[in-house]
Design a protein around this motif. Structure first.
Motif, PDB file in Angstrom:
ATOM      1  N   PRO A   9      -9.100  35.612  36.977  1.00  0.00           N
ATOM      2  CA  PRO A   9      -9.191  34.363  37.742  1.00  0.00           C
ATOM      3  C   PRO A   9      -8.250  34.284  38.941  1.00  0.00           C
ATOM      4  O   PRO A   9      -8.608  33.686  39.958  1.00  0.00           O
ATOM      5  CB  PRO A   9      -8.861  33.285  36.707  1.00  0.00           C
ATOM      6  N   ASP A  10      -7.067  34.876  38.855  1.00  0.00           N
ATOM      7  CA  ASP A  10      -6.149  34.842  39.998  1.00  0.00           C
ATOM      8  C   ASP A  10      -6.703  35.639  41.171  1.00  0.00           C
ATOM      9  O   ASP A  10      -6.651  35.193  42.320  1.00  0.00           O
ATOM     10  CB  ASP A  10      -4.767  35.374  39.605  1.00  0.00           C
ATOM     11  N   GLU A  11      -7.239  36.830  40.898  1.00  0.00           N
ATOM     12  CA  GLU A  11      -7.854  37.640  41.963  1.00  0.00           C
ATOM     13  C   GLU A  11      -9.083  36.936  42.528  1.00  0.00           C
ATOM     14  O   GLU A  11      -9.313  36.964  43.741  1.00  0.00           O
ATOM     15  CB  GLU A  11      -8.250  39.019  41.426  1.00  0.00           C
ATOM     16  N   ALA A  12      -9.862  36.322  41.643  1.00  0.00           N
ATOM     17  CA  ALA A  12     -11.053  35.596  42.100  1.00  0.00           C
ATOM     18  C   ALA A  12     -10.657  34.436  43.013  1.00  0.00           C
ATOM     19  O   ALA A  12     -11.291  34.212  44.048  1.00  0.00           O
ATOM     20  CB  ALA A  12     -11.847  35.099  40.897  1.00  0.00           C
ATOM     21  N   ALA A  13      -9.608  33.725  42.648  1.00  0.00           N
ATOM     22  CA  ALA A  13      -9.138  32.599  43.472  1.00  0.00           C
ATOM     23  C   ALA A  13      -8.697  33.084  44.845  1.00  0.00           C
ATOM     24  O   ALA A  13      -8.954  32.415  45.858  1.00  0.00           O
ATOM     25  CB  ALA A  13      -8.005  31.867  42.766  1.00  0.00           C
ATOM     26  N   GLU A  14      -8.052  34.238  44.900  1.00  0.00           N
ATOM     27  CA  GLU A  14      -7.655  34.803  46.206  1.00  0.00           C
ATOM     28  C   GLU A  14      -8.878  35.125  47.037  1.00  0.00           C
ATOM     29  O   GLU A  14      -8.923  34.816  48.238  1.00  0.00           O
ATOM     30  CB  GLU A  14      -6.819  36.069  46.000  1.00  0.00           C
ATOM     31  N   GLN A  15      -9.883  35.750  46.430  1.00  0.00           N
ATOM     32  CA  GLN A  15     -11.107  36.100  47.163  1.00  0.00           C
ATOM     33  C   GLN A  15     -11.828  34.849  47.638  1.00  0.00           C
ATOM     34  O   GLN A  15     -12.376  34.816  48.729  1.00  0.00           O
ATOM     35  CB  GLN A  15     -12.035  36.958  46.295  1.00  0.00           C
ATOM     36  N   LEU A  16     -11.800  33.790  46.844  1.00  0.00           N
ATOM     37  CA  LEU A  16     -12.504  32.562  47.215  1.00  0.00           C
ATOM     38  C   LEU A  16     -11.930  31.903  48.461  1.00  0.00           C
ATOM     39  O   LEU A  16     -12.608  31.091  49.089  1.00  0.00           O
ATOM     40  CB  LEU A  16     -12.513  31.569  46.049  1.00  0.00           C
ATOM     41  N   GLN A  17     -10.716  32.262  48.838  1.00  0.00           N
ATOM     42  CA  GLN A  17     -10.169  31.737  50.089  1.00  0.00           C
ATOM     43  C   GLN A  17     -11.011  32.180  51.283  1.00  0.00           C
ATOM     44  O   GLN A  17     -10.978  31.556  52.340  1.00  0.00           O
ATOM     45  CB  GLN A  17      -8.716  32.161  50.252  1.00  0.00           C
TER      46      GLN A  17
ATOM     47  N   HIS B  88     -15.950  27.423  34.662  1.00  0.00           N
ATOM     48  CA  HIS B  88     -15.980  28.081  33.351  1.00  0.00           C
ATOM     49  C   HIS B  88     -14.746  28.950  33.128  1.00  0.00           C
ATOM     50  O   HIS B  88     -14.856  30.150  32.839  1.00  0.00           O
ATOM     51  CB  HIS B  88     -17.266  28.885  33.175  1.00  0.00           C
ATOM     52  N   ASP B  89     -13.570  28.341  33.292  1.00  0.00           N
ATOM     53  CA  ASP B  89     -12.295  29.040  33.069  1.00  0.00           C
ATOM     54  C   ASP B  89     -12.155  30.312  33.906  1.00  0.00           C
ATOM     55  O   ASP B  89     -11.642  31.326  33.444  1.00  0.00           O
ATOM     56  CB  ASP B  89     -12.113  29.370  31.580  1.00  0.00           C
ATOM     57  N   GLY B  90     -12.640  30.249  35.134  1.00  0.00           N
ATOM     58  CA  GLY B  90     -12.495  31.380  36.047  1.00  0.00           C
ATOM     59  C   GLY B  90     -13.495  32.489  35.841  1.00  0.00           C
ATOM     60  O   GLY B  90     -13.357  33.573  36.420  1.00  0.00           O
ATOM     61  N   LYS B  91     -14.553  32.235  35.090  1.00  0.00           N
ATOM     62  CA  LYS B  91     -15.545  33.272  34.806  1.00  0.00           C
ATOM     63  C   LYS B  91     -16.787  33.185  35.682  1.00  0.00           C
ATOM     64  O   LYS B  91     -17.639  34.060  35.647  1.00  0.00           O
ATOM     65  CB  LYS B  91     -15.964  33.209  33.335  1.00  0.00           C
ATOM     66  N   ARG B  92     -16.886  32.106  36.476  1.00  0.00           N
ATOM     67  CA  ARG B  92     -18.038  31.917  37.357  1.00  0.00           C
ATOM     68  C   ARG B  92     -17.563  31.297  38.673  1.00  0.00           C
ATOM     69  O   ARG B  92     -16.503  30.700  38.737  1.00  0.00           O
ATOM     70  CB  ARG B  92     -19.069  30.964  36.731  1.00  0.00           C
ATOM     71  N   ILE B  93     -18.403  31.443  39.705  1.00  0.00           N
ATOM     72  CA  ILE B  93     -18.177  30.732  40.955  1.00  0.00           C
ATOM     73  C   ILE B  93     -19.400  29.865  41.236  1.00  0.00           C
ATOM     74  O   ILE B  93     -20.522  30.197  40.848  1.00  0.00           O
ATOM     75  CB  ILE B  93     -17.852  31.667  42.136  1.00  0.00           C
ATOM     76  N   ARG B  94     -19.160  28.751  41.937  1.00  0.00           N
ATOM     77  CA  ARG B  94     -20.228  27.779  42.188  1.00  0.00           C
ATOM     78  C   ARG B  94     -20.010  27.120  43.540  1.00  0.00           C
ATOM     79  O   ARG B  94     -18.879  26.879  43.960  1.00  0.00           O
ATOM     80  CB  ARG B  94     -20.209  26.719  41.088  1.00  0.00           C
ATOM     81  N   LYS B  95     -21.132  26.808  44.185  1.00  0.00           N
ATOM     82  CA  LYS B  95     -21.096  26.043  45.429  1.00  0.00           C
ATOM     83  C   LYS B  95     -22.199  24.997  45.373  1.00  0.00           C
ATOM     84  O   LYS B  95     -23.286  25.257  44.850  1.00  0.00           O
ATOM     85  CB  LYS B  95     -21.295  26.955  46.646  1.00  0.00           C
ATOM     86  N   ASP B  96     -21.901  23.812  45.926  1.00  0.00           N
ATOM     87  CA  ASP B  96     -22.829  22.685  45.924  1.00  0.00           C
ATOM     88  C   ASP B  96     -23.143  22.270  47.363  1.00  0.00           C
ATOM     89  O   ASP B  96     -22.263  22.335  48.234  1.00  0.00           O
ATOM     90  CB  ASP B  96     -22.212  21.481  45.207  1.00  0.00           C
ATOM     91  N   TRP B  97     -24.372  21.811  47.565  1.00  0.00           N
ATOM     92  CA  TRP B  97     -24.804  21.293  48.860  1.00  0.00           C
ATOM     93  C   TRP B  97     -25.637  20.039  48.624  1.00  0.00           C
ATOM     94  O   TRP B  97     -26.249  19.881  47.573  1.00  0.00           O
ATOM     95  CB  TRP B  97     -25.704  22.279  49.604  1.00  0.00           C
ATOM     96  N   VAL B  98     -25.697  19.166  49.624  1.00  0.00           N
ATOM     97  CA  VAL B  98     -26.646  18.058  49.622  1.00  0.00           C
ATOM     98  C   VAL B  98     -27.625  18.345  50.753  1.00  0.00           C
ATOM     99  O   VAL B  98     -27.235  18.407  51.926  1.00  0.00           O
ATOM    100  CB  VAL B  98     -25.948  16.690  49.839  1.00  0.00           C
TER     101      VAL B  98
END
Length: 119
Positions: free
Chosen positions: A26-34, A43-53
């Motif tokens: 999750p720490d590496e994923a959080a860095e990449q998400l920047q 899901h405790d750092g096991k998935r990524i998600r994006k929302d749009w309207v």
């Protein structure tokens, strides 16, 4: 996984994953998400998600069709969610390893390049 730009990731192709590799922590994923505006860990750092309207129901369906084409071309398939006829979400993780892999960030970068008719 070293942090990569969305531009770099979008040029890559997802590699088949049948398990046997460790998910990105999750720490590496959080860095990449920047590098991925709007995407977040779930899901405790096991998935990524994006929302749009989106503008309307058909705009959501058109976006999902484009997502499906990109996903199928790379052989990596997201969960697509439509709620309240205009709220769309994409959720990614690598099912075979029960967490995140580079493939998830590749597909996120490609999805971010798709046209979407927002509200």
């Amino acid at each position: 996984m070293p942090v990569q730009s969305c531009e770099t990731l979008a040029k890559k192709k997802c590699l088949p994953c049948e398990g046997g590799v460790d998910p990105i922590n999750p720490d590496e994923a959080a860095e990449q998400l920047q590098e991925h505006p709007g995407w977040r860990l779930t899901h405790d750092g096991k998935r990524i998600r994006k929302d749009w309207v989106v503008k309307n129901f058909m705009a959501g369906m058109k976006f999902f069709e484009a997502c499906a084409e990109v996903a199928e071309a790379d052989g990596h398939h997201p969960d697509l969610h439509l709620e309240g006829y205009r709220n769309v979400s994409v959720e990614l993780w690598t099912h075979a390893i029960g967490g995140l892999s580079e493939n998830d960030f590749i597909l996120a970068a490609k999805i971010d390049q798709l046209p979407i008719d927002l509200k």
